[in-house]
Write a protein that holds these residues in place. Structure first.
Motif, PDB file in Angstrom:
ATOM      1  N   PRO A 153       0.860  -1.055  -0.022  1.00 36.13           N
ATOM      2  CA  PRO A 153      -0.091   0.187  -0.135  1.00 36.13           C
ATOM      3  C   PRO A 153       0.913   1.284  -0.038  1.00 36.13           C
ATOM      4  CG  PRO A 153      -0.001  -1.106   1.927  1.00 36.13           C
ATOM      5  CD  PRO A 153       0.701  -2.034   1.116  1.00 36.13           C
ATOM      6  N   ARG A 154       2.178   1.252   0.233  1.00 38.55           N
ATOM      7  CA  ARG A 154       2.845   2.400   0.240  1.00 38.55           C
ATOM      8  C   ARG A 154       2.829   2.863  -1.090  1.00 38.55           C
ATOM      9  NH1 ARG A 154       8.721   0.501   2.014  1.00 38.55           N
ATOM     10  NH2 ARG A 154       7.804   0.803   3.973  1.00 38.55           N
ATOM     11  N   ARG A 155       2.632   2.042  -2.187  1.00 37.30           N
ATOM     12  CA  ARG A 155       2.672   2.484  -3.477  1.00 37.30           C
ATOM     13  C   ARG A 155       1.437   3.318  -3.783  1.00 37.30           C
ATOM     14  NH1 ARG A 155       2.251  -2.448  -7.463  1.00 37.30           N
ATOM     15  NH2 ARG A 155       1.227  -3.345  -5.739  1.00 37.30           N
ATOM     16  N   ALA A 156       0.391   3.253  -3.098  1.00 37.91           N
ATOM     17  CA  ALA A 156      -0.671   4.041  -3.159  1.00 37.91           C
ATOM     18  C   ALA A 156      -0.453   5.603  -2.537  1.00 37.91           C
ATOM     19  CB  ALA A 156      -1.923   3.446  -2.266  1.00 37.91           C
ATOM     20  N   MET A 157       0.525   5.399  -1.371  1.00 46.88           N
ATOM     21  CA  MET A 157       0.809   6.678  -0.703  1.00 46.88           C
ATOM     22  C   MET A 157       1.704   7.414  -1.668  1.00 46.88           C
ATOM     23  SD  MET A 157       0.319   7.583   2.722  1.00 46.88           S
ATOM     24  CE  MET A 157       1.786   8.100   3.296  1.00 46.88           C
ATOM     25  N   ARG A 158       2.727   6.627  -2.479  1.00 41.85           N
ATOM     26  CA  ARG A 158       3.618   7.477  -3.045  1.00 41.85           C
ATOM     27  C   ARG A 158       3.049   8.028  -4.323  1.00 41.85           C
ATOM     28  NH1 ARG A 158       7.924   2.856  -2.205  1.00 41.85           N
ATOM     29  NH2 ARG A 158       8.721   3.558  -0.086  1.00 41.85           N
ATOM     30  N   LEU A 159       1.919   7.109  -4.980  1.00 39.97           N
ATOM     31  CA  LEU A 159       1.237   7.455  -6.201  1.00 39.97           C
ATOM     32  C   LEU A 159       0.417   8.917  -5.706  1.00 39.97           C
ATOM     33  CD1 LEU A 159       0.707   6.992  -9.166  1.00 39.97           C
ATOM     34  CD2 LEU A 159      -1.244   5.348  -8.492  1.00 39.97           C
ATOM     35  N   HIS A 160      -0.011   9.150  -4.618  1.00 34.72           N
ATOM     36  CA  HIS A 160      -0.678  10.326  -3.984  1.00 34.72           C
ATOM     37  C   HIS A 160       0.382  11.369  -4.231  1.00 34.72           C
ATOM     38  CE1 HIS A 160      -2.141  13.198  -1.329  1.00 34.72           C
ATOM     39  NE2 HIS A 160      -3.421  12.804  -1.883  1.00 34.72           N
ATOM     40  N   ALA A 161       1.594  11.068  -3.321  1.00 33.37           N
ATOM     41  CA  ALA A 161       2.532  12.000  -3.283  1.00 33.37           C
ATOM     42  C   ALA A 161       2.860  12.478  -4.970  1.00 33.37           C
ATOM     43  CB  ALA A 161       3.813  11.403  -2.682  1.00 33.37           C
ATOM     44  N   CYS A 162       2.933  11.389  -5.669  1.00 33.47           N
ATOM     45  CA  CYS A 162       3.264  11.638  -7.062  1.00 33.47           C
ATOM     46  C   CYS A 162       2.470  12.702  -7.711  1.00 33.47           C
ATOM     47  CB  CYS A 162       3.605  10.537  -7.943  1.00 33.47           C
ATOM     48  SG  CYS A 162       3.927  10.621  -9.597  1.00 33.47           S
ATOM     49  N   ALA A 163       1.321  12.584  -7.449  1.00 36.49           N
ATOM     50  CA  ALA A 163       0.257  13.327  -7.980  1.00 36.49           C
ATOM     51  C   ALA A 163       0.438  14.919  -7.491  1.00 36.49           C
ATOM     52  CB  ALA A 163      -1.082  12.769  -7.761  1.00 36.49           C
ATOM     53  N   VAL A 164       0.803  14.902  -6.173  1.00 34.99           N
ATOM     54  CA  VAL A 164       0.816  16.409  -5.572  1.00 34.99           C
ATOM     55  C   VAL A 164       2.316  16.927  -6.327  1.00 34.99           C
ATOM     56  CG1 VAL A 164       1.857  17.453  -3.624  1.00 34.99           C
ATOM     57  CG2 VAL A 164      -0.214  15.846  -3.289  1.00 34.99           C
TER      58      VAL A 164
END
Length: 297
Positions: A78-89
């Motif tokens: 699930p850290r990938r989901a976190m990073r994908l969100h951070a990536c969008a930001v």
DNA sequence: CAAACGTGGTG
DNA sequence: TCACCAAGTTT
């Protein structure tokens, strides 16, 4: 070699939604991140749901990491989901909400490493870069080097070696890369490859050498049952399903060993996936899902 | 650089 | 049954 693979690809490629012409660079990026260590069959429905809800980086950036983690579901890591969100930001802040086509700019984004940066630049923008994943490394190891398998991780040498196989034309180079990957995914698989159907069988160095199987144990600690990872996963499942803050006892209920529970929960907090709601740490929520403070009258 | 990081399907 | 495997990245 590239020509034979492309010809095979044109006739045998899977019909995957992120390969449809006109797919946005954002959608390609999301597919690549989801496909990191997760099989295609599980990614497809998740990818559709994700892009329906967040068609652009700005849309995702405007939502909470917690919602991203929920939408991620059971894809794993699930850290990938976190990073994908951070990536969008980061895309909104640094690139006006667009996905860059430049390798260095892509590499600077959260969750985007050597493979994914090259995959996005190549498959979304048609740039000419070697795209090296586990499939490509296996195909090259066998067909070119005559080895039963590739090394455990991608090296600089792998990139150079794969670059040498690419056609000069940009668009065709991109096609060669996706063809190598597809070949590794469908025919030149890790166990029991289907050499009879392979377009490279006549020139494969590994076949020429007798297709000797790999020697010795692959010695990788893939065990899962009983590990902290499993405990983390169980706790994350509870938090994903929860609406409000989750009381500590509900998280404790997922695992008997108290020491391990404490370690897993602390790690989730450290990793930023989970947050204590208050300082006394009696309740927990997914990242960014802290309930709004009661508005004073 | 080795180790950590989820989850589910399969031979 | 159980070890292996799946479009890697980060520290």
């Amino acid at each position: 070699m590239a020509d034979a693979c492309i010809e095979w690809y044109d006739r045998n490629a899977r019909d995957l939604p992120w390969r449809v012409p006109g797919t946005s660079a954002w959608a390609v990026l999301v597919s690549e991140v989801m496909l990191q260590q997760t099989p295609v069959v599980r990614v497809e429905p998740a990818w559709r749901s994700w892009l329906t809800r967040w068609p652009t980086p700005a849309a995702l950036a405007a939502d909470t990491p917690a919602e991203a983690i929920r939408m991620w579901g059971r894809l794993g890591y699930p850290r990938r989901a976190m990073r994908l969100h951070a990536c969008a930001v980061a895309l909104v802040e640094r690139h006006g909400g667009e996905v860059p086509d430049d390798l260095d700019a892509l590499l600077a984004l959260p969750g985007i490493g050597t493979y994914t940066a090259r995959a996005v630049a190549t498959f979304a923008y048609g740039r000419r870069h070697p795209v090296v994943d586990t499939n490509v490394r296996r195909v090259v190891a066998r067909a070119v080097n005559g080895l039963p398998d590739a090394g455990p991780t991608t090296t600089a040498a792998d990139l150079v070696e794969t670059a040498a196989l690419l056609p000069a034309d940009d668009a065709r180079a991109a096609r060669a890369s996706i063809a190598f990957m597809e070949l590794g995914a469908l025919l030149c698989v890790a166990r029991s490859p289907r050499c009879a159907d392979c377009p490279l069988v006549a020139r494969c160095a590994w076949r020429a050498a007798g297709a000797v199987p790999a020697q010795g144990p692959s010695r990788r600690p893939q065990g899962y049952a009983g590990t902290d990872r499993q405990v983390r996963g169980l706790m994350m499942a509870v938090l994903r399903e929860a609406h409000g803050p989750v009381p500590r006892p509900r998280l404790d209920a997922v695992w008997p060993d108290e020491v391990q529970r404490a370690r897993a929960l602390a790690a989730l907090v450290t990793d930023g996936l989970v947050e204590p709601v208050t300082d006394d740490a009696t309740h927990f929520v997914l990242a960014g899902d802290r309930p709004p403070p009661a508005t004073p009258v």
